[in-house]
Design an enzyme around this catalytic site. Sequence first.
Site, PDB file in Angstrom:
ATOM      1  N   LYS A   1      13.326  16.163  27.342  1.00 37.19           N
ATOM      2  CA  LYS A   1      14.337  15.109  27.370  1.00 37.19           C
ATOM      3  C   LYS A   1      15.700  15.647  26.919  1.00 37.19           C
ATOM      4  O   LYS A   1      15.807  16.769  26.396  1.00 37.19           O
ATOM      5  CB  LYS A   1      13.875  13.954  26.474  1.00 37.19           C
ATOM      6  CG  LYS A   1      12.559  13.325  26.949  1.00 37.19           C
ATOM      7  CD  LYS A   1      12.122  12.197  26.011  1.00 37.19           C
ATOM      8  CE  LYS A   1      10.778  11.641  26.426  1.00 37.19           C
ATOM      9  NZ  LYS A   1      10.352  10.525  25.549  1.00 37.19           N
TER      10      LYS A   1
ATOM     11  N   TYR B   1      10.284   4.772  34.006  1.00 39.26           N
ATOM     12  CA  TYR B   1       9.848   3.980  32.851  1.00 39.26           C
ATOM     13  C   TYR B   1       9.584   2.502  33.197  1.00 39.26           C
ATOM     14  O   TYR B   1       9.681   1.638  32.317  1.00 39.26           O
ATOM     15  CB  TYR B   1      10.897   4.077  31.734  1.00 39.26           C
ATOM     16  CG  TYR B   1      10.817   5.377  30.952  1.00 39.26           C
ATOM     17  CD1 TYR B   1       9.613   5.831  30.410  1.00 39.26           C
ATOM     18  CD2 TYR B   1      11.954   6.144  30.721  1.00 39.26           C
ATOM     19  CE1 TYR B   1       9.533   7.006  29.683  1.00 39.26           C
ATOM     20  CE2 TYR B   1      11.891   7.333  29.986  1.00 39.26           C
ATOM     21  CZ  TYR B   1      10.668   7.753  29.468  1.00 39.26           C
ATOM     22  OH  TYR B   1      10.581   8.920  28.742  1.00 39.26           O
TER      23      TYR B   1
ATOM     24  N   THR C   1       3.315   9.961  20.218  1.00 38.69           N
ATOM     25  CA  THR C   1       4.664   9.456  20.520  1.00 38.69           C
ATOM     26  C   THR C   1       5.524   9.358  19.270  1.00 38.69           C
ATOM     27  O   THR C   1       6.697   9.733  19.281  1.00 38.69           O
ATOM     28  CB  THR C   1       4.564   8.068  21.198  1.00 38.69           C
ATOM     29  OG1 THR C   1       3.767   8.188  22.375  1.00 38.69           O
ATOM     30  CG2 THR C   1       5.937   7.533  21.571  1.00 38.69           C
TER      31      THR C   1
ATOM     32  N   ARG D   1       6.281  17.647  18.990  1.00 40.08           N
ATOM     33  CA  ARG D   1       6.928  16.541  18.262  1.00 40.08           C
ATOM     34  C   ARG D   1       6.710  16.667  16.755  1.00 40.08           C
ATOM     35  O   ARG D   1       7.612  16.376  15.964  1.00 40.08           O
ATOM     36  CB  ARG D   1       6.392  15.208  18.784  1.00 40.08           C
ATOM     37  CG  ARG D   1       6.849  14.890  20.210  1.00 40.08           C
ATOM     38  CD  ARG D   1       6.008  13.789  20.795  1.00 40.08           C
ATOM     39  NE  ARG D   1       6.511  13.280  22.067  1.00 40.08           N
ATOM     40  CZ  ARG D   1       5.782  12.534  22.893  1.00 40.08           C
ATOM     41  NH1 ARG D   1       4.544  12.212  22.580  1.00 40.08           N
ATOM     42  NH2 ARG D   1       6.303  12.112  24.031  1.00 40.08           N
TER      43      ARG D   1
ATOM     44  N   ASN E   1      12.092  11.887  21.190  1.00 41.30           N
ATOM     45  CA  ASN E   1      10.893  12.631  20.785  1.00 41.30           C
ATOM     46  C   ASN E   1      10.644  13.859  21.677  1.00 41.30           C
ATOM     47  O   ASN E   1       9.515  14.286  21.851  1.00 41.30           O
ATOM     48  CB  ASN E   1       9.680  11.698  20.739  1.00 41.30           C
ATOM     49  CG  ASN E   1       9.379  11.077  22.087  1.00 41.30           C
ATOM     50  OD1 ASN E   1      10.080  11.322  23.064  1.00 41.30           O
ATOM     51  ND2 ASN E   1       8.334  10.274  22.147  1.00 41.30           N
TER      52      ASN E   1
ATOM     53  N   HIS F   1       8.223  14.246  27.417  1.00 36.03           N
ATOM     54  CA  HIS F   1       7.375  13.224  28.030  1.00 36.03           C
ATOM     55  C   HIS F   1       6.286  13.946  28.801  1.00 36.03           C
ATOM     56  O   HIS F   1       6.556  14.954  29.454  1.00 36.03           O
ATOM     57  CB  HIS F   1       8.179  12.361  29.003  1.00 36.03           C
ATOM     58  CG  HIS F   1       7.316  11.548  29.924  1.00 36.03           C
ATOM     59  ND1 HIS F   1       6.799  10.322  29.573  1.00 36.03           N
ATOM     60  CD2 HIS F   1       6.821  11.814  31.166  1.00 36.03           C
ATOM     61  CE1 HIS F   1       6.044   9.870  30.566  1.00 36.03           C
ATOM     62  NE2 HIS F   1       6.045  10.748  31.548  1.00 36.03           N
TER      63      HIS F   1
ATOM     64  N   GLU G   1       4.528   9.870  39.123  1.00 34.19           N
ATOM     65  CA  GLU G   1       5.732  10.481  38.538  1.00 34.19           C
ATOM     66  C   GLU G   1       6.143  11.744  39.294  1.00 34.19           C
ATOM     67  O   GLU G   1       7.334  11.994  39.492  1.00 34.19           O
ATOM     68  CB  GLU G   1       5.486  10.778  37.054  1.00 34.19           C
ATOM     69  CG  GLU G   1       5.339   9.498  36.223  1.00 34.19           C
ATOM     70  CD  GLU G   1       4.905   9.757  34.787  1.00 34.19           C
ATOM     71  OE1 GLU G   1       4.753  10.925  34.394  1.00 34.19           O
ATOM     72  OE2 GLU G   1       4.714   8.767  34.058  1.00 34.19           O
TER      73      GLU G   1
HETATM   74  P1  CMP Z   1       7.452   8.816  26.444  1.00 34.87           P
HETATM   75  O1  CMP Z   1       6.192   9.568  26.238  1.00 34.87           O
HETATM   76  O2  CMP Z   1       8.473   9.381  27.362  1.00 34.87           O
HETATM   77  O3  CMP Z   1       7.063   7.349  26.965  1.00 34.87           O
HETATM   78  C1  CMP Z   1       7.878   6.235  26.733  1.00 34.87           C
HETATM   79  C2  CMP Z   1       9.009   6.522  25.820  1.00 34.87           C
HETATM   80  O4  CMP Z   1       9.587   5.383  25.228  1.00 34.87           O
HETATM   81  C3  CMP Z   1       8.513   7.339  24.645  1.00 34.87           C
HETATM   82  O5  CMP Z   1       8.151   8.619  25.031  1.00 34.87           O
HETATM   83  C4  CMP Z   1       9.679   7.214  23.694  1.00 34.87           C
HETATM   84  O6  CMP Z   1      10.775   8.050  24.070  1.00 34.87           O
HETATM   85  C5  CMP Z   1      10.057   5.759  23.940  1.00 34.87           C
HETATM   86  N1  CMP Z   1       9.418   4.844  22.972  1.00 34.87           N
HETATM   87  C6  CMP Z   1       8.126   4.469  22.922  1.00 34.87           C
HETATM   88  N2  CMP Z   1       7.912   3.622  21.913  1.00 34.87           N
HETATM   89  C7  CMP Z   1       9.108   3.445  21.323  1.00 34.87           C
HETATM   90  C8  CMP Z   1       9.553   2.680  20.206  1.00 34.87           C
HETATM   91  N3  CMP Z   1       8.708   1.918  19.509  1.00 34.87           N
HETATM   92  N4  CMP Z   1      10.841   2.740  19.874  1.00 34.87           N
HETATM   93  C9  CMP Z   1      11.712   3.506  20.578  1.00 34.87           C
HETATM   94  N5  CMP Z   1      11.350   4.261  21.651  1.00 34.87           N
HETATM   95  C10 CMP Z   1      10.068   4.227  22.002  1.00 34.87           C
END
Ligand code: CMP
Length: 138
Positions: free
Chosen positions: A10, A50, A92, A104, A114, A117, A128
Amino acid sequence: MTERTLVLIKPDGVARSLVGDILSRIERKGLTLVALELKTVSDDVARGHYAEHEGKPFYPSLLEFITSGPLVAAVLEGPRAVAAFRQIAGGTDPVEKAVPGTIRGDFALSTQNNLVHGSDSPESAEREIALWFPDLGV
Ligand code: CMP
């Protein structure tokens, strides 16, 4: 069984110069890179990627973040590639879930920013990969 997964490094990972480290971890795990591209993503692709999170409180901020600068999109291949990448990525939430030794767990503090993905299932990976690499085929 050999499968493919879609991985994003990211915008925070690119901005923090962690691309080399993250790709190195992927390669050392034994996963094979079959596509790799640096790009700044359009709002349309971000929304498509998303879509399952539409309506959640963090969705607008997530779209802003993922379109905020260049990211690295990649397709990885290998045995159980979906689960294998999620293992090296860590959970996550980088503090409560991701353990030290994961991407992470080692480098992130924010649940949104984070770093990476990874597709959450082979079905998500197929969707995807078609979105990010329409010319790749299956
Ligand atoms: P990702 O694995 O890309 O999948 C969805 C993304 O949404 C996740 O990583 C984070 O970047 C974001 N995300 C998921 N949960 C939260 C949360 N509670 N608050 C903020 N961002 C979130």
